[in-house]
Scaffold this motif. Structure first.
Motif, PDB file in Angstrom:
ATOM      1  N   GLN A 110       0.842  -1.203   0.000  1.00 43.26           N
ATOM      2  CA  GLN A 110       0.000   0.000   0.000  1.00 43.26           C
ATOM      3  C   GLN A 110       0.875   1.251   0.000  1.00 43.26           C
ATOM      4  OE1 GLN A 110      -2.851  -0.089   3.224  1.00 43.26           O
ATOM      5  NE2 GLN A 110      -4.334  -1.242   2.006  1.00 43.26           N
ATOM      6  N   GLY A 111       2.013   1.170   0.640  1.00 47.65           N
ATOM      7  CA  GLY A 111       2.922   2.311   0.659  1.00 47.65           C
ATOM      8  C   GLY A 111       3.431   2.655  -0.729  1.00 47.65           C
ATOM      9  N   GLU A 112       3.762   1.636  -1.515  1.00 45.45           N
ATOM     10  CA  GLU A 112       4.231   1.865  -2.883  1.00 45.45           C
ATOM     11  C   GLU A 112       3.117   2.434  -3.754  1.00 45.45           C
ATOM     12  OE1 GLU A 112       7.693  -1.429  -3.661  1.00 45.45           O
ATOM     13  OE2 GLU A 112       5.648  -2.176  -3.322  1.00 45.45           O
ATOM     14  N   ALA A 113       1.900   1.937  -3.546  1.00 42.03           N
ATOM     15  CA  ALA A 113       0.754   2.471  -4.283  1.00 42.03           C
ATOM     16  C   ALA A 113       0.525   3.926  -3.914  1.00 42.03           C
ATOM     17  CB  ALA A 113      -0.496   1.648  -3.991  1.00 42.03           C
ATOM     18  N   ALA A 114       0.667   4.234  -2.630  1.00 46.10           N
ATOM     19  CA  ALA A 114       0.485   5.604  -2.173  1.00 46.10           C
ATOM     20  C   ALA A 114       1.536   6.528  -2.789  1.00 46.10           C
ATOM     21  CB  ALA A 114       0.552   5.654  -0.649  1.00 46.10           C
ATOM     22  N   GLN A 115       2.748   6.030  -2.919  1.00 43.63           N
ATOM     23  CA  GLN A 115       3.812   6.827  -3.542  1.00 43.63           C
ATOM     24  C   GLN A 115       3.456   7.195  -4.976  1.00 43.63           C
ATOM     25  OE1 GLN A 115       7.527   4.630  -3.065  1.00 43.63           O
ATOM     26  NE2 GLN A 115       8.346   6.314  -1.863  1.00 43.63           N
ATOM     27  N   SER A 116       2.881   6.257  -5.709  1.00 41.60           N
ATOM     28  CA  SER A 116       2.542   6.519  -7.111  1.00 41.60           C
ATOM     29  C   SER A 116       1.469   7.591  -7.243  1.00 41.60           C
ATOM     30  CB  SER A 116       2.081   5.231  -7.796  1.00 41.60           C
ATOM     31  OG  SER A 116       0.794   4.838  -7.331  1.00 41.60           O
ATOM     32  N   LEU A 117       0.639   7.744  -6.209  1.00 43.68           N
ATOM     33  CA  LEU A 117      -0.413   8.768  -6.232  1.00 43.68           C
ATOM     34  C   LEU A 117      -0.020  10.009  -5.433  1.00 43.68           C
ATOM     35  CD1 LEU A 117      -3.760   6.749  -5.771  1.00 43.68           C
ATOM     36  CD2 LEU A 117      -2.653   7.487  -7.884  1.00 43.68           C
ATOM     37  N   ALA A 118       1.184   9.979  -4.845  1.00 48.27           N
ATOM     38  CA  ALA A 118       1.640  11.083  -3.995  1.00 48.27           C
ATOM     39  C   ALA A 118       0.625  11.382  -2.893  1.00 48.27           C
ATOM     40  CB  ALA A 118       1.895  12.337  -4.836  1.00 48.27           C
ATOM     41  N   CYS A 119       0.211  10.309  -2.225  1.00 46.35           N
ATOM     42  CA  CYS A 119      -0.770  10.451  -1.136  1.00 46.35           C
ATOM     43  C   CYS A 119      -0.339   9.586   0.034  1.00 46.35           C
ATOM     44  CB  CYS A 119      -2.160  10.049  -1.619  1.00 46.35           C
ATOM     45  SG  CYS A 119      -2.322   8.283  -1.997  1.00 46.35           S
ATOM     46  N   GLY A 120      -1.125   9.604   1.093  1.00 49.25           N
ATOM     47  CA  GLY A 120      -0.831   8.780   2.256  1.00 49.25           C
ATOM     48  C   GLY A 120      -1.347   7.364   2.078  1.00 49.25           C
ATOM     49  N   GLN A 121      -0.791   6.427   2.853  1.00 46.96           N
ATOM     50  CA  GLN A 121      -1.222   5.032   2.772  1.00 46.96           C
ATOM     51  C   GLN A 121      -2.697   4.875   3.133  1.00 46.96           C
ATOM     52  OE1 GLN A 121       1.367   2.311   4.831  1.00 46.96           O
ATOM     53  NE2 GLN A 121      -0.177   0.692   4.889  1.00 46.96           N
ATOM     54  N   ILE A 150      -5.023   4.778   0.164  1.00 50.04           N
ATOM     55  CA  ILE A 150      -5.067   3.497  -0.545  1.00 50.04           C
ATOM     56  C   ILE A 150      -5.984   2.525   0.193  1.00 50.04           C
ATOM     57  CG2 ILE A 150      -3.706   1.574  -1.424  1.00 50.04           C
ATOM     58  CD1 ILE A 150      -3.214   4.243  -2.840  1.00 50.04           C
ATOM     59  N   ALA A 151      -5.883   2.530   1.526  1.00 50.48           N
ATOM     60  CA  ALA A 151      -6.771   1.679   2.326  1.00 50.48           C
ATOM     61  C   ALA A 151      -8.223   2.086   2.121  1.00 50.48           C
ATOM     62  CB  ALA A 151      -6.389   1.771   3.806  1.00 50.48           C
ATOM     63  N   TYR A 152      -8.463   3.388   2.032  1.00 48.74           N
ATOM     64  CA  TYR A 152      -9.813   3.913   1.796  1.00 48.74           C
ATOM     65  C   TYR A 152     -10.338   3.448   0.430  1.00 48.74           C
ATOM     66  CZ  TYR A 152     -13.402   7.453   0.718  1.00 48.74           C
ATOM     67  OH  TYR A 152     -14.555   8.096   0.350  1.00 48.74           O
ATOM     68  N   ILE A 153      -9.506   3.548  -0.588  1.00 46.46           N
ATOM     69  CA  ILE A 153      -9.903   3.126  -1.937  1.00 46.46           C
ATOM     70  C   ILE A 153     -10.194   1.632  -1.968  1.00 46.46           C
ATOM     71  CG2 ILE A 153      -9.068   2.812  -4.307  1.00 46.46           C
ATOM     72  CD1 ILE A 153      -7.452   5.437  -3.902  1.00 46.46           C
ATOM     73  N   GLU A 154      -9.306   0.842  -1.393  1.00 45.93           N
ATOM     74  CA  GLU A 154      -9.476  -0.614  -1.419  1.00 45.93           C
ATOM     75  C   GLU A 154     -10.644  -1.056  -0.550  1.00 45.93           C
ATOM     76  OE1 GLU A 154      -4.812  -1.785  -2.367  1.00 45.93           O
ATOM     77  OE2 GLU A 154      -5.675  -2.303  -0.410  1.00 45.93           O
ATOM     78  N   GLY A 155     -11.039  -0.214   0.401  1.00 41.96           N
ATOM     79  CA  GLY A 155     -12.198  -0.525   1.236  1.00 41.96           C
ATOM     80  C   GLY A 155     -13.515  -0.143   0.607  1.00 41.96           C
TER      81      GLY A 155
END
Length: 294
Positions: A42-53, A56-61
């Motif tokens: 999730q951290g790597e995904a967050a990096q690609s969007l320049a956002c917090g982890q 990503i948890a919110y999106i996947e939820g």
């Protein structure tokens, strides 16, 4: 090549009958699966969007995602053409507003997702501890419930709420859906109805039990304590890709939805409650026995 095109077409058609909130959950689950398959955190995904982890948890939820952000993640995960088409279709459909005059708009805002998922899910699992589920209530039972509310409801409010609740019951006619209700035996005794009307309600349960797509089980008093006996909830399952479940929790004056990570626990709880409950024929016998006593 033709086979792959058929898969894309099938997936693009699939989300269009689903409620928007469910499509967001399906999309979030798809993104989580693809992230894991790509070996990304999730951290790597967050990096690609320049956002917090947490985003990503919110999106996947099931919180939803913008198209531009979706494209970035799909590229990061090296998604297939089929997944690209399916994910973008889910994202587009999930952002459409409900049509004016839709059935769910008759209900309060917090109930609208519930009303949308009832007729669209593949399976519904429901547990009730003291009240017969709305999908199984007679008109008299529903009206009596309305009269118990405090502060008191007006006659017009009771008429409206009863009509709306009865209108929801058409979903039971769809034999492509499967409904499974488990009720504590207390629902037969804690009733706002006089004996004659309660007898009609109980016999109605017997009639519904004969439907090929409906299962009803009572948990007898002699079972004693069983897991989750005081918890009222409903699980809506979807045979989507990936499959998802939505859990609705009954509260005093409203309902709320469990987080995606909690759904597995409720499915396990329902299995335990099925094991504690009487089988179909024993339930039928108990209902007929109770009706005869009224």
């Amino acid at each position: 090549m033709r086979e792959q095109e058929d898969v894309v077409t099938e997936r693009m058609e699939q989300p269009q009958h689903l409620p928007a909130a469910v499509m967001k959950i399906v999309l979030g689950s798809l993104l989580e699966r693809r992230r894991n398959e790509a070996g990304k955190t999730q951290g790597e995904a967050a990096q690609s969007l320049a956002c917090g982890q947490s985003k990503i948890a919110y999106i996947e939820g099931g919180g939803g995602i913008k198209l531009a952000e979706l494209n970035v993640l799909l590229e990061l995960y090296q998604a297939s053409e089929a997944d690209l088409a399916y994910a973008r279709s889910l994202q587009a459909e999930s952002n459409k507003r409900a049509k004016r005059g839709a059935f769910s708009t008759r209900f309060k805002q917090q109930l609208r997702l519930l009303i949308d998922v009832e007729p669209t899910c593949n399976r519904l699992f429901c547990h009730r501890s003291t009240v017969i589920p709305g999908l199984l209530q007679t008109e008299a039972y529903s009206r009596a419930q309305g009269r118990c509310w405090r502060p008191s409801l007006s006659t017009e409010e009771i008429d409206r709420d009863t009509a709306n609740r009865l209108a929801r019951q058409y979903v039971l006619d769809n034999e492509d859906q499967h409904f499974w209700f488990i009720m504590d035996e207390a629902v037969l005794h804690r009733t706002p109805l006089p004996p004659g009307e309660m007898k009609a309600q109980v016999l109605h349960l017997v009639d519904v039990l004969d439907r090929p797509n409906v299962e009803i089980q009572l948990v007898p008093f002699d079972v004693g304590y069983y897991m989750g006996q005081g918890h009222d909830y409903t699980v809506f399952q979807y045979e989507t890709e990936p499959s998802v479940s939505v859990v609705y929790l009954e509260r005093y004056n409203k309902g709320e939805y469990a987080e995606a990570k909690e759904t597995k626990g409720y499915l396990e709880l329902f299995d335990q409650q099925k094991a504690a409950a009487a089988g179909q024929e024993r339930t039928r016998h108990r209902l007929l026995e109770f009706a005869a006593s009224l």
